[in-house]
Design a protein around this motif. Structure first.
Motif, PDB file in Angstrom:
ATOM      1  N   ASN A  33      13.182 -10.436  -7.804  1.00 18.85           N
ATOM      2  CA  ASN A  33      11.568 -10.762  -7.706  1.00 18.85           C
ATOM      3  C   ASN A  33      10.679  -9.718  -7.317  1.00 18.85           C
ATOM      4  OD1 ASN A  33       9.150 -11.799  -8.135  1.00 18.85           O
ATOM      5  ND2 ASN A  33       9.805 -13.711  -7.293  1.00 18.85           N
ATOM      6  N   LEU A  34      10.379  -8.904  -8.084  1.00 12.26           N
ATOM      7  CA  LEU A  34       9.367  -7.840  -7.675  1.00 12.26           C
ATOM      8  C   LEU A  34       8.069  -7.828  -8.117  1.00 12.26           C
ATOM      9  CD1 LEU A  34      11.549  -4.504  -8.608  1.00 12.26           C
ATOM     10  CD2 LEU A  34      11.217  -5.866  -6.268  1.00 12.26           C
ATOM     11  N   ILE A  35       7.432  -9.002  -8.283  1.00 12.20           N
ATOM     12  CA  ILE A  35       6.144  -9.648  -8.764  1.00 12.20           C
ATOM     13  C   ILE A  35       4.907  -9.105  -7.692  1.00 12.20           C
ATOM     14  CG2 ILE A  35       4.691 -11.408  -9.119  1.00 12.20           C
ATOM     15  CD1 ILE A  35       6.422 -11.176 -11.404  1.00 12.20           C
ATOM     16  N   ARG A  36       5.496  -8.834  -6.640  1.00  6.87           N
ATOM     17  CA  ARG A  36       4.273  -8.378  -5.629  1.00  6.87           C
ATOM     18  C   ARG A  36       4.120  -6.985  -5.825  1.00  6.87           C
ATOM     19  NH1 ARG A  36       5.594  -7.767  -0.550  1.00  6.87           N
ATOM     20  NH2 ARG A  36       3.532  -7.818   0.356  1.00  6.87           N
ATOM     21  N   TRP A  37       4.984  -6.295  -6.543  1.00 12.15           N
ATOM     22  CA  TRP A  37       4.691  -4.769  -6.665  1.00 12.15           C
ATOM     23  C   TRP A  37       4.153  -4.661  -8.180  1.00 12.15           C
ATOM     24  CZ3 TRP A  37       8.243  -6.668  -3.208  1.00 12.15           C
ATOM     25  CH2 TRP A  37       8.251  -5.996  -2.005  1.00 12.15           C
ATOM     26  N   GLY A  96       1.242  -1.236 -12.222  1.00 17.34           N
ATOM     27  CA  GLY A  96       0.383  -1.529 -13.458  1.00 17.34           C
ATOM     28  C   GLY A  96      -1.059  -0.516 -13.152  1.00 17.34           C
ATOM     29  N   LEU A  97      -1.615  -0.674 -11.875  1.00 17.78           N
ATOM     30  CA  LEU A  97      -2.856   0.199 -11.731  1.00 17.78           C
ATOM     31  C   LEU A  97      -2.285   1.610 -11.431  1.00 17.78           C
ATOM     32  CD1 LEU A  97      -4.548  -2.157  -8.939  1.00 17.78           C
ATOM     33  CD2 LEU A  97      -5.357  -1.529 -11.115  1.00 17.78           C
ATOM     34  N   LEU A  98      -1.205   2.021 -11.072  1.00 15.55           N
ATOM     35  CA  LEU A  98      -0.774   3.315 -10.966  1.00 15.55           C
ATOM     36  C   LEU A  98      -0.510   3.800 -12.316  1.00 15.55           C
ATOM     37  CD1 LEU A  98       2.006   3.321  -8.149  1.00 15.55           C
ATOM     38  CD2 LEU A  98      -0.459   4.659  -8.156  1.00 15.55           C
ATOM     39  N   LEU A 143       8.061   0.493 -15.734  1.00 12.50           N
ATOM     40  CA  LEU A 143       8.512  -0.213 -14.653  1.00 12.50           C
ATOM     41  C   LEU A 143       7.388  -1.358 -14.607  1.00 12.50           C
ATOM     42  CD1 LEU A 143       8.409   2.499 -11.895  1.00 12.50           C
ATOM     43  CD2 LEU A 143      10.408   1.449 -12.721  1.00 12.50           C
ATOM     44  N   THR A 144       6.299  -1.442 -14.891  1.00 12.23           N
ATOM     45  CA  THR A 144       5.581  -2.605 -15.192  1.00 12.23           C
ATOM     46  C   THR A 144       6.013  -3.848 -16.098  1.00 12.23           C
ATOM     47  OG1 THR A 144       3.449  -1.408 -14.383  1.00 12.23           O
ATOM     48  CG2 THR A 144       3.196  -3.544 -15.245  1.00 12.23           C
ATOM     49  N   LEU A 145       6.254  -3.101 -16.928  1.00 12.10           N
ATOM     50  CA  LEU A 145       7.052  -4.059 -18.122  1.00 12.10           C
ATOM     51  C   LEU A 145       8.455  -4.737 -17.547  1.00 12.10           C
ATOM     52  CD1 LEU A 145       5.968  -2.147 -21.324  1.00 12.10           C
ATOM     53  CD2 LEU A 145       4.870  -4.443 -20.686  1.00 12.10           C
ATOM     54  N   ALA A 146       8.951  -3.821 -16.829  1.00 15.04           N
ATOM     55  CA  ALA A 146      10.281  -4.327 -16.405  1.00 15.04           C
ATOM     56  C   ALA A 146      10.513  -5.265 -15.596  1.00 15.04           C
ATOM     57  CB  ALA A 146      11.262  -2.998 -16.232  1.00 15.04           C
ATOM     58  N   TRP A 179       0.889  -1.223   0.095  1.00 15.79           N
ATOM     59  CA  TRP A 179      -0.040  -0.127   0.002  1.00 15.79           C
ATOM     60  C   TRP A 179       0.809   1.295   0.073  1.00 15.79           C
ATOM     61  CZ3 TRP A 179       0.398   3.593   3.824  1.00 15.79           C
ATOM     62  CH2 TRP A 179       1.075   3.070   5.134  1.00 15.79           C
ATOM     63  N   PRO A 180       2.167   1.274   0.718  1.00 10.97           N
ATOM     64  CA  PRO A 180       2.779   2.784   0.594  1.00 10.97           C
ATOM     65  C   PRO A 180       3.352   2.725  -0.772  1.00 10.97           C
ATOM     66  CG  PRO A 180       3.652   1.107   2.280  1.00 10.97           C
ATOM     67  CD  PRO A 180       2.836   0.417   1.631  1.00 10.97           C
ATOM     68  N   LEU A 181       3.456   2.017  -1.455  1.00  8.63           N
ATOM     69  CA  LEU A 181       3.453   2.332  -3.276  1.00  8.63           C
ATOM     70  C   LEU A 181       2.458   3.100  -3.813  1.00  8.63           C
ATOM     71  CD1 LEU A 181       5.458   2.166  -5.544  1.00  8.63           C
ATOM     72  CD2 LEU A 181       4.359  -0.340  -6.067  1.00  8.63           C
ATOM     73  N   TYR A 182       1.168   2.556  -3.508  1.00 10.82           N
ATOM     74  CA  TYR A 182       0.084   3.552  -4.106  1.00 10.82           C
ATOM     75  C   TYR A 182       0.310   4.901  -3.611  1.00 10.82           C
ATOM     76  CZ  TYR A 182      -2.065  -0.797  -5.373  1.00 10.82           C
ATOM     77  OH  TYR A 182      -2.313  -2.054  -6.185  1.00 10.82           O
TER      78      TYR A 182
END
Length: 217
Positions: A82-86, A91-93, A68-71, A24-27
């Motif tokens: 592994n940044l799959i969790r983010w 993508g939503l951002l 960033l999503t594609l990377a 959630w802090p990323l959002y």
């Protein structure tokens, strides 16, 4: 919303998972640029053409989060990070900034306040290729955002991965939109365009070949 990917290959690169931090802090941090842009506009700090500057700011942040999503997958395959969790949050951002970007164009640029009278808006989009491509990219992001939750993965099954491949044509349209929208392509925008092209080309390399390549590394 996320780019589809396979499970990590058993290669010479071991997956190094970051510490399990909440997403959630990323959002919160990710939406700060939109608030900052709104503040700059409200205080007349966006230059001679504040509407265009605000649109541009929102559009660039959408592209940044798209990159960033594609990377995420190439980063995992090449480094093991592994940044799959983010990825879903990224993508939503990307989608939310694309929505803000379109809303700014609709409400501030064209001042189309009545949604029932969108004829002039659609006509303006249709006659300008860069707008048409940007609108196409936005439309493709909508089903990805709507089906980004775990419930959609369970409900759609294998169709979920096929649906989320829409991120690739969306990224292609976004890249051309970025190229055509810029009267003069600045270094930053050129780097974003190059990043999108490389990330799309990465997907054209067969997965097995990518695994063999980095297994030797």
């Amino acid at each position: 919303m996320s780019a589809p990917s396979s499970r990590p290959a058993s290669s010479g690169i071991s997956a190094r998972r970051p510490r399990r931090l909440p997403v959630w802090p990323l959002y919160v941090v990710g939406l700060l640029p939109a608030l900052w842009g709104f503040y700059l506009g409200a205080t007349n700090q966006l230059g001679a053409d504040p509407v265009k500057s605000f649109e541009h700011l929102l559009g660039l942040w959408s592209v940044r989060f798209l990159i960033l999503t594609l990377a995420v997958t190439p980063l995992r395959e090449t480094t093991g990070i592994n940044l799959i969790r983010w990825r879903r949050a990224l993508g939503l951002l990307c989608f939310w900034f694309a929505l803000f970007h379109f809303a700014a164009y609709l409400l501030l640029d064209l001042q189309a306040l009545q949604l029932r009278n969108l004829g002039p808006v659609l006509a303006d989009i249709a006659k300008r290729p860069f707008l048409l491509l940007g609108f196409a990219a936005f439309l493709m992001l909508i089903p990805l955002a709507v089906t980004s939750g775990s419930w959609a993965i369970r409900r759609l099954g294998s169709a979920w991965g096929k649906l989320h491949k829409l991120i690739y044509p969306a990224a292609f349209c976004a890249a051309i939109h970025l190229l055509l929208a810029a009267k003069t392509l600045r270094l930053e925008e050129a780097l974003y365009l190059l990043a999108l092209i490389l990330l799309l080309l990465w997907r054209l390399i067969p997965r097995a070949r990518r695994r063999r390549l980095f297994a030797r590394a």
